[in-house]
Scaffold this motif. Structure first.
Motif, short mmCIF file in Angstrom:
data_model
loop_
_atom_site.label_atom_id
_atom_site.label_comp_id
_atom_site.label_asym_id
_atom_site.label_seq_id
_atom_site.Cartn_x
_atom_site.Cartn_y
_atom_site.Cartn_z
N GLY A 539 0.77 -1.24 0.00
CA GLY A 539 0.00 0.00 0.00
C GLY A 539 0.80 1.27 0.00
N GLY A 540 2.09 1.21 0.10
CA GLY A 540 2.87 2.43 0.18
C GLY A 540 2.84 3.00 1.59
N VAL A 541 3.46 4.16 1.75
CA VAL A 541 3.51 4.82 3.06
C VAL A 541 2.82 6.16 2.92
N ARG A 542 1.66 6.26 3.55
CA ARG A 542 0.91 7.53 3.56
C ARG A 542 0.92 8.09 4.98
N VAL A 543 1.20 9.37 5.08
CA VAL A 543 1.29 9.98 6.41
C VAL A 543 0.40 11.21 6.48
N ARG A 544 0.17 11.61 7.72
CA ARG A 544 -0.62 12.83 7.97
C ARG A 544 0.18 13.69 8.94
N VAL A 545 0.36 14.94 8.58
CA VAL A 545 1.15 15.86 9.40
C VAL A 545 0.20 16.87 10.05
N PHE A 546 0.44 17.16 11.33
CA PHE A 546 -0.35 18.13 12.09
C PHE A 546 0.59 19.22 12.62
N TRP A 547 0.11 20.46 12.59
CA TRP A 547 0.91 21.56 13.15
C TRP A 547 0.00 22.68 13.66
#
Length: 547
Positions: A539-547
Motif C-alpha cells: 500500500g505504500g507509506v501515507r502519512v498525515r502531518v499536524f501543526w
C-alpha cells in the motif's frame, strides 16, 4: 537531471552514516544495516573538502558526485583493460573497441542511473573493473610493470571491492569459476611455483586493505570480525529470503527471471540485440570457423578469444548465481550488465578478427568458381575486408547508442518516474513537500513564540521513516522518532506539546484529541504503492502531518 530526483530511502540512510562519520571522525561497521565503508570515507572526504562538517550541512549533489567519480574511474579501467587485450591493434575493431566499450557503458541507462545514486554499487563496479584490468595486466605484463606489481594491484582492488560491499564474494566466485578452465590448462607445475610469490602479494594486498578499512584504520578491529564472519551469516539468511517478516525484505523476493527484466528493460530490445549478436558472432567464430578451417586454431586460442570466453562465462555465472537467490534488487544487475557488455564487445572483436583471418587464407577448393573469384578479389582489398568485418559491430553499436541516448534523455526529463525500472522501492516526490511543510510550521511557531524551542514528533515504523530525516536534517536535533502511536500518548501525558506531529494516515484521527493545539493538517505520500512478484499490492507509506 538525474541529480535532481528524490533521495531514495537507502541513499538517505547512507547520507546519515556519512554525516556521523564527519561529526565524530569514527566509523563502526554494522553488517545488518550497512555495507562496507569505502562509500562513506570517499563521500566524507569530498564533503570536508567542500567545507561541510556535519549532517545538517551535507550537500546532496556532492554526495551523488561521489559514485559519479568512481563511475568515471570504472570507464577508465575498462578502457585500459580492453586496450591491453587488443594489443597489438591491427584492425579497425581492435583500435576502436576500448573506446567503444567505454562509450557504450557510459551511456547505458542502468550505469548512468546508478552513477548518480548514493549507494555502494557503482564503487563496487569500479573496483571489480580495476580487478579485471589488473588481471589482464598480470597475464600480459609489459616492460614497465612486472607481474608482482600487477598482483599487488589485483589484491588491492579485491580488498577495496570487499570493503565496499561484502556480496562481492559472489562476483569473486563467478570470476574464479570462469577463469578456472584457462588456469588449469595453461599453468604447469613450474609456472605455479613461479607464481606463488605473486599469489602471496595479491592475498596480502587484499587482507591489508580490507582490514584497514573495516577496522576504521585500526581503531575498531571488531569490524574486521563482522566483515569476515558476521556479515556472510547475515547475508546467507537474506539470500534465502528469511529476512523478512520484520524488515519488509519479502517485497524484494522475486522470481528467477527478474534480472532479465531489469537488464533488458528497454522496450526496443537494443541491449539484448547487441549482447546476443556479439556473443553469438564471437562463439561462431571461435568454434565453428576453427572447426571448418583448422589453420585458425592457434589464433582462436589467443588472448582476445580467451578474454571473450572469460567475460561471457563470468557474466552468465554471475547472472545464474544472483538469479538463484530469491532476494533481488535492480542495482545488483549493474555488475551483470558490465560483464555482458564486455563479452559482446570482445565477441564482435573475435568475429571481426577471425573474418579477416579467414579471408587471408587461400579459398577452399570445394568453393564454386564464382565464390572463389569473389574471395580472391576481396583479398586484393584488405581495407574493404576490415571495413566489412567491422560492419556488424558498427550497426549494433549505433542502434544501442541511439536507444541509450533516448532513454537517458527520457529519464532526465522525469527522474522520479515509476516507468524507470531502476526507480525501485523509491520515495515519493511528496516527501520534499512534507519537509517544506514541516519547515514552514517550525518557522511560524518560532516567529510567534521566539523563546520556545520547536519540537517535531514522528511516530512511524522505522523502515517507513526514510528518507524524511534527510530532508528534515536542519531540524534533526529537535526531532524525536517513535515507532508507535502509544509512545506519543506518553509524551502527551508528560505535558509535552510538539510543534509538528507526523503519523500514519490511518492513525491521523487520534492526534487532535491528545494534542488539541495542533489545528492544521495535511496528507502526503512518503512512498508510492508497488506490487510484488505475486501481484500483491503493497500500500505504500501515507502519512498525515499536524501543526
Amino acid at each position: 537531471m538525474l541529480f535532481d530526483r528524490t533521495f531514495h530511502p537507502d541513499e538517505a540512510n547512507q547520507a546519515f552514516t556519512t554525516g556521523r562519520l564527519l561529526e565524530t571522525g569514527q566509523y563502526a561497521y554494522q553488517p545488518q544495516d550497512h555495507h562496507g565503508p569505502t562509500l562513506y570515507y570517499a563521500a566524507a572526504a569530498l564533503q570536508k573538502a567542500a567545507g561541510h562538517g556535519d549532517t545538517a550541512s551535507l550537500d546532496g549533489t556532492l554526495l551523488r558526485c561521489t559514485p559519479l567519480v568512481f563511475a568515471v574511474l570504472a570507464l577508465v579501467f575498462g578502457f585500459l583493460a580492453v586496450r591491453r587485450i587488443m594489443k597489438p591493434a591491427t584492425g579497425l575493431v581492435d583500435r576502436f573497441a576500448p573506446s567503444l566499450f567505454a562509450l557504450l557503458l557510459g551511456t547505458s541507462p542502468i550505469f548512468a542511473f546508478f552513477a548518480t545514486d548514493f549507494i555502494q554499487e557503482t564503487l563496487l563496479a569500479c573496483f571489480l573493473t580495476m580487478m579485471f584490468w589488473a588481471g589482464v595486466g598480470y597475464l600480459r605484463p609489459g616492460a614497465k610493470w612486472k607481474t608482482g606489481t600487477w598482483a599487488l594491484f589485483f589484491g588491492t582492488a579485491a580488498g577495496l571491492a570487499f570493503a565496499t560491499k561484502e556480496t562481492c564474494l559472489i562476483s569473486f566466485a563467478a570470476a574464479a569459476l570462469a577463469a578456472a578452465p584457462f588456469l588449469v590448462r595453461h599453468l604447469t607445475r613450474e609456472k605455479v611455483s613461479a607464481r606463488a610469490r605473486d599469489g602471496v602479494l595479491a592475498v596480502l594486498g587484499f587482507l591489508i586493505v580490507a582490514c584497514i578499512l573495516y577496522s576504521d584504520f585500526g581503531r575498531d578491529f571488531h569490524g574486521v570480525y563482522n566483515a569476515f564472519i558476521a556479515a556472510p551469516l547475515s547475508y546467507i539468511g537474506r539470500a534465502a529470503g528469511d529476512a523478512a517478516a520484520s524488515t519488509g525484505a519479502n517485497w524484494h523476493v522475486h522470481p528467477w527471471w527478474q534480472y532479465f527484466r531489469w537488464l533488458f528493460a528497454d522496450e526496443y530490445g537494443a541491449l539484448a540485440f547487441f549482447v546476443l549478436c556479439g556473443t553469438c558472432f564471437g562463439l561462431f567464430a571461435r568454434f565453428v570457423w576453427t572447426a571448418i578451417r583448422p589453420e585458425l586454431r592457434e589464433r582462436a586460442s589467443g588472448p582476445l578469444s580467451r578474454s571473450f570466453l572469460f567475460a561471457l562465462g563470468y557474466a552468465l555465472l554471475l547472472l545464474a548465481f544472483y538469479s538463484a537467490i530469491p532476494y533481488k534488487t535492480p542495482w545488483c544487475a549493474l555488475q551483470m550488465h558490465i560483464g555482458l557488455l564486455l563479452a559482446a564487445v570482445l565477441g564482435f572483436a573475435v568475429a571481426c578478427g577471425m573474418f579477416t583471418a579467414v579471408l587471408s587464407l587461400p579459398p577452399p577448393s570445394n568453393l564454386p568458381a564464382e565464390c572463389r573469384d569473389y574471395v580472391v578479389w576481396l583479398q586484393g582489398h584488405p581495407r574493404l575486408i576490415k571495413a566489412l568485418g567491422a560492419l556488424p559491430l558498427t550497426i549494433a553499436a549505433a542502434v544501442l547508442l541511439l536507444t541509450n541516448g533516448y532513454q537517458i534523455a527520457r529519464m532526465s526529463r522525469d527522474p522520479d518516474s515509476k516507468d524507470i525500472p531502476y526507480n525501485y522501492a523509491s520515495a515519493s516526490p511528496e516527501v520534499r513537500q512534507l519537509a517544506a511543510t514541516v519547515a514552514a510550521a517550525v518557522g511560524s511557531a518560532t516567529n510567534h513564540e521566539p523563546q520556545t524551542t520547536p519540537f517535531i514528533a514522528v511516530a512511524l515504523p522505522a523502515a517507513d521513516t526514510w528518507p524524511f530525516p534527510w530532508y528534515n536534517r536542519p531540524y534533526e536535533p529537535q526531532t524525536g522518532y517513535w515507532t508507535s502511536f502509544d509512545d506519543l500518548k506518553q509524551i502527551a501525558t508528560a505535558g509535552v506539546k510538539p510543534t509538528v506531529v507526523i503519523v500514519p494516515m490511518e492513525e491521523g484521527h487520534l492526534v487532535q484529541p491528545i494534542f488539541p493545539h495542533l489545528t492544521h493538517t495535511k496528507r502526503f505520500f512518503m512512498r508510492p504503492g508497488a506490487r510484488n512478484h505475486e501481484g500483491k499490492m503493497r500500500g505504500g507509506v501515507r502519512v498525515r502531518v499536524f501543526w
